[in-house]
Design an enzyme around this catalytic site. Structure first.
Site, PDB file in Angstrom:
ATOM      1  N   GLY A 100     -37.490 -20.603  22.116  1.00 46.25           N
ATOM      2  CA  GLY A 100     -36.183 -21.300  22.234  1.00 46.25           C
ATOM      3  C   GLY A 100     -35.387 -21.930  20.930  1.00 46.25           C
ATOM      4  O   GLY A 100     -34.401 -22.447  21.161  1.00 46.25           O
ATOM      5  N   GLU A 101     -36.295 -22.200  20.118  1.00 46.37           N
ATOM      6  CA  GLU A 101     -35.872 -23.204  18.849  1.00 46.37           C
ATOM      7  C   GLU A 101     -35.773 -22.509  17.722  1.00 46.37           C
ATOM      8  O   GLU A 101     -35.101 -23.211  16.715  1.00 46.37           O
ATOM      9  CB  GLU A 101     -37.028 -24.248  18.532  1.00 46.37           C
ATOM     10  N   ASN A 137     -33.218  -9.564  16.102  1.00 52.29           N
ATOM     11  CA  ASN A 137     -31.617  -9.752  16.055  1.00 52.29           C
ATOM     12  C   ASN A 137     -31.588 -10.567  14.730  1.00 52.29           C
ATOM     13  O   ASN A 137     -31.655 -11.636  14.390  1.00 52.29           O
ATOM     14  CB  ASN A 137     -31.388 -10.521  17.182  1.00 52.29           C
ATOM     15  N   LEU A 163     -28.481 -11.387  13.956  1.00 42.95           N
ATOM     16  CA  LEU A 163     -27.206 -12.070  14.069  1.00 42.95           C
ATOM     17  C   LEU A 163     -27.579 -13.521  14.078  1.00 42.95           C
ATOM     18  O   LEU A 163     -26.764 -14.594  13.721  1.00 42.95           O
ATOM     19  CB  LEU A 163     -26.464 -11.910  15.294  1.00 42.95           C
ATOM     20  N   GLU A 164     -28.712 -14.083  14.172  1.00 45.11           N
ATOM     21  CA  GLU A 164     -29.092 -15.286  14.586  1.00 45.11           C
ATOM     22  C   GLU A 164     -29.048 -16.073  13.230  1.00 45.11           C
ATOM     23  O   GLU A 164     -28.287 -17.211  13.162  1.00 45.11           O
ATOM     24  CB  GLU A 164     -30.137 -15.514  15.023  1.00 45.11           C
ATOM     25  N   GLU A 216     -33.153  -9.591  25.769  1.00 47.31           N
ATOM     26  CA  GLU A 216     -32.134  -9.352  26.757  1.00 47.31           C
ATOM     27  C   GLU A 216     -31.675 -10.686  27.293  1.00 47.31           C
ATOM     28  O   GLU A 216     -30.416 -10.628  27.622  1.00 47.31           O
ATOM     29  CB  GLU A 216     -32.965  -8.491  27.791  1.00 47.31           C
TER      30      GLU A 216
END
Length: 447
Positions: free
Chosen positions: A330-331, A355, A357-358, A72
């Site tokens: 976050g990496e 996801n 899309l990353e 989110e």
């Protein structure tokens, strides 16, 4: 029904408050986290909210965005940035529920005016937080339904918008199974929200069937398509240098891996390693509580394991390292840019998927399993465009990785299709911002 829900949540507070206190102490979590969960908004946020509410010459009031966890937060990023551009005079605050969501929000949402923990859905904490911030608008990412929060916001005249709203097939099936018991309650709860901005027509139809008023449900698309690829970061730059200096090839990245998937990913990597002995696997568990487990599972299988958390950027990567466990928050997204083949986890076991899309941002075709309930439409688009591959097992994943690594034209063609698909679906943020702006204008006129 509200009476029973309030009794239940009040009783739950007697259990949850000590639980969060003990968990926070064990994890070294700051003491203010529990205070925030009990409705104690940080003083600096209260001060900024007061400034926003007293602004002259503009429609006053802060905007409060709630993003439960990592997924989110990532979806909220283009919306938060867009709100700051569209409404520069307003303060924008972001709350999260999970610790990992909090960490990522502080890393990615630096344009926000404040980040804190969402209050537990009990009347007292919810009321304290709402009165402290006095937001002009509250935005809940996806469909995190908290009845007391919605009701108290309604009582205080704070409109609540569900952005990027979705209802998974699993959640909808659970609702239908218990509709005879909770149907009327859900209808009352959803009527307390002002607007639902759904990802897909299917999500919109499910929300309406669950009780959301038809005139308050609109389809605006998936905000995740609008996220910008993150910078590779210091770790990514160091790893890229090590890969080149040591001529490590191929590099395979398995991201967002959940419990019971580690073995399948390692089996797939074994297929790759048999053909290319100088390969490297970057294994990124989805949640911090799997960091130690993932490293132990890989080591027990005979792989030479190194962990991101103990790396010294002044020293080289161990040349005999087989598996690099990415035990950080976050990496991952930036590391996908280094991949010769990628896998997005939470999909080989019944976890709903994550996801895809990353990797697509970097023209890397995502490989994923069959459990993609949370990204059903996205997965279908990728498969239809031949921009991704779906597998059923670790052994099949290994074969697909080998095929993509060996066949450069295939990999490049699929990567271009993945990148193109992610770009063509942009625009949800603009549509959501337009509706939010309209709602704020209506509120300002009514005031």
């Amino acid at each position: 029904m509200y009476f029973f829900y309030r009794i239940l949540t009040a009783a739950g507070m007697l259990i949850l408050a000590p639980y969060y206190a003990l968990r926070g102490w064990r994890r070294g979590e700051p003491s203010q986290a529990l205070r925030e969960r009990l409705g104690g908004v940080p003083p600096e946020i209260i001060a900024r909210a007061a400034v926003s509410s007293s602004a002259k010459g503009v429609s006053p009031g802060a905007i409060w965005i709630h993003a439960v966890s990592v997924g989110e937060v990532l979806a909220a990023q283009p919306l938060v940035e867009g709100l700051k551009r569209r409404f520069p005079a307003r303060t924008v605050f972001v709350s999260t529920t999970t610790e990992t969501g909090q960490q990522l929000a502080r890393e990615r949402l630096r344009c926000a005016d404040g980040i804190f923990y969402f209050p537990l859905d009990w009347v007292v904490p919810v009321r304290r937080a709402l009165r402290a911030i006095c937001p002009a608008l509250a935005i809940v990412m996806e469909t995190e339904i908290w009845p007391n929060f919605l009701r108290e916001a309604k009582r205080l005249g704070v409109p609540v918008v569900f952005a990027n709203a979705r209802v998974s097939e699993k959640s909808f099936a659970r609702y239908k199974r218990w509709e005879f018991l909770v149907g009327e309650f859900f209808t009352r709860v959803l009527r307390d929200a002002e607007l639902f901005l759904a990802q897909t027509p299917e999500d919109a139809a499910r929300l309406k069937e669950m009780g959301a008023p038809e005139g308050r449900v609109e389809v605006t698309g998936n905000l995740k398509y609008d996220a910008e690829p993150p910078a590779i970061g210091r770790f990514g730059e160091w790893l890229n240098d090590q890969i080149r200096q040591q001529e490590r090839w191929p590099v395979v990245v398995a991201g967002s891996v959940v419990a019971e998937e580690e073995e399948a990913v390692l089996a797939a990597y074994d297929v790759v390693q048999r053909q290319w002995r100088h390969a490297l696997l970057v294994l990124a568990p989805r949640k911090p509580d799997r960091f130690d487990v993932a490293a132990s599972v890989a080591a027990a299988a005979g792989w030479n394991v190194v962990r991101r958390s103990v790396l010294d950027f002044a020293a080289p990567l161990e040349e005999n390292a087989d598996v690099l466990v990415l035990d950080s928050i976050g990496e991952l997204a930036g590391v996908y840019s280094l991949a010769d083949a990628a896998f997005v986890g939470g999909s080989l076991v019944p976890a709903g998927g994550h996801n895809i899309l990353e990797p697509a941002w970097f023209s890397k075709p995502p490989v994923f399993g069959q459990s993609m309930e949370n990204f059903r439409e996205m997965a279908a688009q990728f498969l239809s465009a031949r921009a991704g591959v779906q597998v059923t097992s670790g052994s099949q994943l290994g074969k697909v990785w080998v095929q993509l690594i060996e066949d450069n034209p295939l990999r490049e063609r699929m990567g271009a299709a993945a990148r193109g698909l992610s770009e063509r679906n942009r625009g949800a943020t603009t549509r959501a911002l337009d509706r939010i702006a309209s709602l704020l204008e209506q509120k300002g006129s009514a005031a």
